[in-house]
Design an enzyme around this catalytic site. Structure first.
Site, PDB file in Angstrom:
ATOM      1  N   ASP A  67      -6.102  -0.043  -6.110  1.00 51.63           N
ATOM      2  CA  ASP A  67      -7.636  -0.017  -6.006  1.00 51.63           C
ATOM      3  C   ASP A  67      -8.065   0.625  -4.668  1.00 51.63           C
ATOM      4  O   ASP A  67      -9.096   0.542  -4.324  1.00 51.63           O
ATOM      5  CB  ASP A  67      -8.295  -1.255  -6.411  1.00 51.63           C
ATOM      6  CG  ASP A  67      -7.923  -2.196  -5.381  1.00 51.63           C
ATOM      7  OD1 ASP A  67      -7.310  -2.093  -4.549  1.00 51.63           O
ATOM      8  OD2 ASP A  67      -8.467  -3.684  -5.462  1.00 51.63           O
TER       9      ASP A  67
ATOM     10  N   TYR B  49       0.909  -1.083  -0.098  1.00 50.91           N
ATOM     11  CA  TYR B  49      -0.112  -0.221  -0.050  1.00 50.91           C
ATOM     12  C   TYR B  49       0.920   1.203   0.244  1.00 50.91           C
ATOM     13  O   TYR B  49       1.846   1.311   0.923  1.00 50.91           O
ATOM     14  CB  TYR B  49      -0.884  -0.119   1.272  1.00 50.91           C
ATOM     15  CG  TYR B  49      -1.919  -0.815   1.348  1.00 50.91           C
ATOM     16  CD1 TYR B  49      -3.164  -0.747   0.297  1.00 50.91           C
ATOM     17  CD2 TYR B  49      -2.333  -1.862   2.069  1.00 50.91           C
ATOM     18  CE1 TYR B  49      -4.270  -1.314   0.254  1.00 50.91           C
ATOM     19  CE2 TYR B  49      -3.467  -2.691   1.980  1.00 50.91           C
ATOM     20  CZ  TYR B  49      -4.303  -2.462   1.138  1.00 50.91           C
ATOM     21  OH  TYR B  49      -5.472  -3.315   1.156  1.00 50.91           O
TER      22      TYR B  49
ATOM     23  N   HIS C 141     -10.705  -6.262  -4.848  1.00 52.28           N
ATOM     24  CA  HIS C 141     -10.292  -6.184  -3.600  1.00 52.28           C
ATOM     25  C   HIS C 141     -11.250  -6.956  -2.838  1.00 52.28           C
ATOM     26  O   HIS C 141     -11.505  -6.658  -1.616  1.00 52.28           O
ATOM     27  CB  HIS C 141     -10.236  -4.855  -3.045  1.00 52.28           C
ATOM     28  CG  HIS C 141      -9.397  -4.366  -2.057  1.00 52.28           C
ATOM     29  ND1 HIS C 141      -8.268  -3.824  -2.367  1.00 52.28           N
ATOM     30  CD2 HIS C 141      -9.354  -4.626  -0.726  1.00 52.28           C
ATOM     31  CE1 HIS C 141      -7.716  -3.642  -1.072  1.00 52.28           C
ATOM     32  NE2 HIS C 141      -8.358  -4.148  -0.185  1.00 52.28           N
TER      33      HIS C 141
END
Length: 493
Positions: free
Chosen positions: A265, A237, A355
Site C-alpha cells: 500500500d 518494502y 498503513h
C-alpha cells in the site's frame, strides 16, 4: 587501522570533500551526497564532524557496509583529538527531561492511552511527529479506532467460563494470543536499543513479531535478540532494484524468519504533515538552498523510503514465490476485490490495513473492510482455515480484538502502542501493553460466554451501524485526550 586526527576530519566539511565520523570510523561520503535518501543537506550539516548521534536513531548499524563500497571508510578517528561540544539545553528539552523524571510508575499505566499520553510528553519532537502522524487531515487515523465504537457486543450469561484459553496459531505457528507486533520503523527514535526491545518483549509474552525493513536495528541485531525457537516474520518494502529485494528475502529466510509480509500500500508515501512540519524545525528554510526547498515536503517518512518500487503488481507474487519458501502475505489490502486476488495468486494470507492511517486519507478502517473481505473470500471458494486474514490499525482494547476475531480475522497487528510503551518504559512497558490487552481480552471472552478462540463468531456482534459514517458514536475521551490536533502554520509571537 589508520588513525586520523579529528582536526584533519574537520577540514573536509564541504560538498567537494564531505567526511563524517560515525561510531569512531571516518567515512568519505562525497560521492554519495546526491544519492542520500534523506538529501545531501543533512550530510553537509555534519560534514567534518561526528554524526553518530544523528545517525543512530534512523539507521541500522550495518547500513553503510551493506550499501556503500568499503573504500568509503578511511579508517578510525583518534579519539584523543575529539573535542566534545557542550550543548546548551533548550527550554523545550528541560521540560521534556522534567516529564521523564516525573513520569508515573508503570503500575499506574492502566490502558494503552496512558502510555501514549506519557510518550507525548517525553519523546523528542521529531520522534513524536514521526510516530503519531497520519496522512493529510488524519481522518482515517482517527477513524481506525472510532470504527470499533460502532460495533456492539451481544453478551451471553449462564455459561461456565472458569477456564479460558485464548491461544491460537498464525500461519501454523503457535501464539499465546491472537495478536502480533507489527512492523514499525525507526525504533531508535524512541529508545536507544530500538526494535530489539520489541523482539525481547514478544518472546516474554510468547507472541510473534513482524520485523520491519526500515528498522533502525539491523536484521542480525533483531535475530540475535530472539531466543531459539522464537517465531519471527519479516515485512518487506519492495526495492526498485529487485536484486536487493531478492538478497533481503533470502537473508531473512536463511536467518530463520517464517513468513514474508509484502507491504503493497505504499507505491508512494502519504503526506504526513506533522512529520513534514518537524523537518522545517530541524532545518529551517532560511538555512536551505532554494532548489532544496522543492523537496521539503518529505519529513522522516519519505526520506527513508525513496527506494520503494511503485511498479509492484500482482504478477510479482509469482517471482517472490520462486525465490523463497516462506509463505507470502500481502499487507495493505483495503477492499474485498484485492483480498480475493491475493488468494487467487496463491498467497498464504492478507493483512487488511490502511498503513495506520498514514497513506490515503478517508480510506476505510480495516475493521470496516473486514466483513466484506471475508464474505468475498468465502464466495470465491477460499478455505479460510488455510488462508489467514489479519487486520491492523486502531486496536486499543481487548474488546477491539474480540470484535476483529468475531468478524473473521485470525489475529490483529499492534504497532504504535508498542512504540509508545517502548519509548517510555522499555521492555517492561511493551510487556505491560500486551498483558493489559490479554487481561482485557480474557475479561471480554468471559462476559461474552466463550472459553476459546474458535467459539467466537459474527453472531456475537452487531455491525448494523459499522458502515454508517454520519451516525453519532460514543465519545472516546481517552483517545481524544492524547490526540494532537492538526494545526495550520501560525506566525511566531
Amino acid at each position: 587501522m589508520k588513525l586520523t586526527s579529528a582536526l584533519e576530519v574537520a577540514k573536509h566539511n564541504s560538498p567537494e570533500s564531505c567526511w563524517l565520523i560515525i561510531h569512531g570510523k571516518i567515512y568519505d561520503l562525497t560521492e554519495f551526497l546526491n544519492e542520500h535518501p534523506g538529501g545531501k543537506k543533512i550530510l553537509l550539516k555534519y560534514a567534518g564532524k561526528d554524526a553518530t548521534e544523528a545517525f543512530d536513531p534512523i539507521h541500522p548499524i550495518d547500513i553503510i557496509a551493506k550499501y556503500l563500497p568499503p573504500e568509503v571508510c578511511l579508517g578510525e578517528v583518534d579519539a584523543s583529538t575529539i573535542i566534545v561540544e557542550k550543548k546548551e539545553e533548550t527550554p523545550e528539552e528541560k521540560i521534556r527531561q522534567t516529564a521523564i523524571r516525573n513520569k508515573p510508575h508503570i503500575s499506574e499505566m492502566l490502558n494503552l492511552y496512558d502510555f501514549e499520553a506519557v510518550a507525548k510528553q517525553t519523546l523528542r519532537a521529531d520522534a513524536w511527529a514521526y510516530y503519531s502522524s497520519g496522512a493529510d487531515d488524519e481522518i482515517t487515523l482517527r477513524e481506525n479506532h472510532n470504527a470499533f465504537h460502532r460495533i456492539w457486543l451481544k453478551p451471553r450469561v449462564m455459561v461456565n467460563v472458569t477456564n479460558v484459553d485464548f491461544s491460537t496459531n498464525l500461519l501454523g505457528h503457535k501464539s499465546s494470543f491472537p495478536l502480533y507486533i507489527t512492523a514499525c520503523a525507526l525504533g531508535k527514535l524512541g529508545h536507544p536499543e530500538g526494535e530489539v526491545v520489541l523482539t525481547r518483549a514478544a518472546n516474554q509474552q510468547k507472541i510473534i513479531q513482524l520485523l520491519p525493513t526500515l528498522a533502525s536495528c539491523s536484521l542480525d541485531e533483531m535475530i540475535n535478540a530472539s531466543i531459539v525457537g522464537q517465531v519471527l516474520f519479516y515485512q518487506l518494502y519492495v526495492n526498485s532494484d529487485r536484486k536487493i529485494s531478492e538478497q533481503i528475502v533470502r537473508t531473512a529466510e536463511a536467518k530463520g524468519c517464517k513468513a514474508l509480509f509484502i507491504t503493497a500500500d505504499a507505491p508512494q508515501l502519504g503526506r504526513r504533515e506533522k512529520d513534514m512540519r518537524q523537518k522545517f524545525v530541524i532545518n529551517p528554510p532560511d538555512m536551505q538552498e532554494d532548489k532544496d526547498l522543492k523537496t521539503r515536503d518529505e519529513g522522516a517518512a519519505r526520506a527513508i523510503s525513496k527506494f520503494i518500487d511503485p511498479g509492484l503488481c500482482w504478477n510479482d507474487v509469482k517471482w517472490f514465490k520462486s525465490i523463497t519458501k516462506m509463505p507470502i502475505v500481502i499487507k495493505g489490502i483495503q477492499c474485498a476485490e484485492d483480498a480475493v486476488l491475493a488468494w487467487k495468486y496463491g498467497c498464504a494470507g492478507i493483512v487488511i490495513s490502511n498503513h495506520g492511517g498514514r497513506q490515503l486519507d478517508t480510506s476505510p478502517s480495516a475493521i470496516e473492510v473486514l466483513p466484506s473481505a471475508i464474505a468475498a473470500l468465502k464466495a470465491a471458494g477460499a478455505d479460510l482455515t488455510k488462508f489467514d486474514v489479519y487486520i491492523d490499525g486502531g486496536i486499543r482494547r481487548g474488546s477491539d480484538i474480540f470484535k476483529a476475531i468475531a468478524l473473521g480475522a485470525k489475529a490483529v497487528g499492534l504497532g504504535r502502542p508498542t512504540l509508545y510503551a517502548m519509548s517510555t518504559y522499555g521492555d517492561e512497558g511493551v510487556e505491560r501493553v500486551i498483558q493489559l490487552l490479554k487481561d482485557e481480552f480474557e475479561m471480554v471472552m468471559r462476559l461474552m460466554g466463550v472459553t476459546s478462540i474458535d467459539q467466537i463468531n459474527s453472531s456475537m456482534v452487531d455491525i448494523s451501524n459499522l458502515g454508517n459514517h454520519i451516525a453519532a458514536a460514543p465519545r472516546d475521551y481517552l483517545s481524544a485526550g492524547v490526540y494532537e490536533k492538526m494545526q495550520p502554520k501560525q506566525s511566531k509571537l
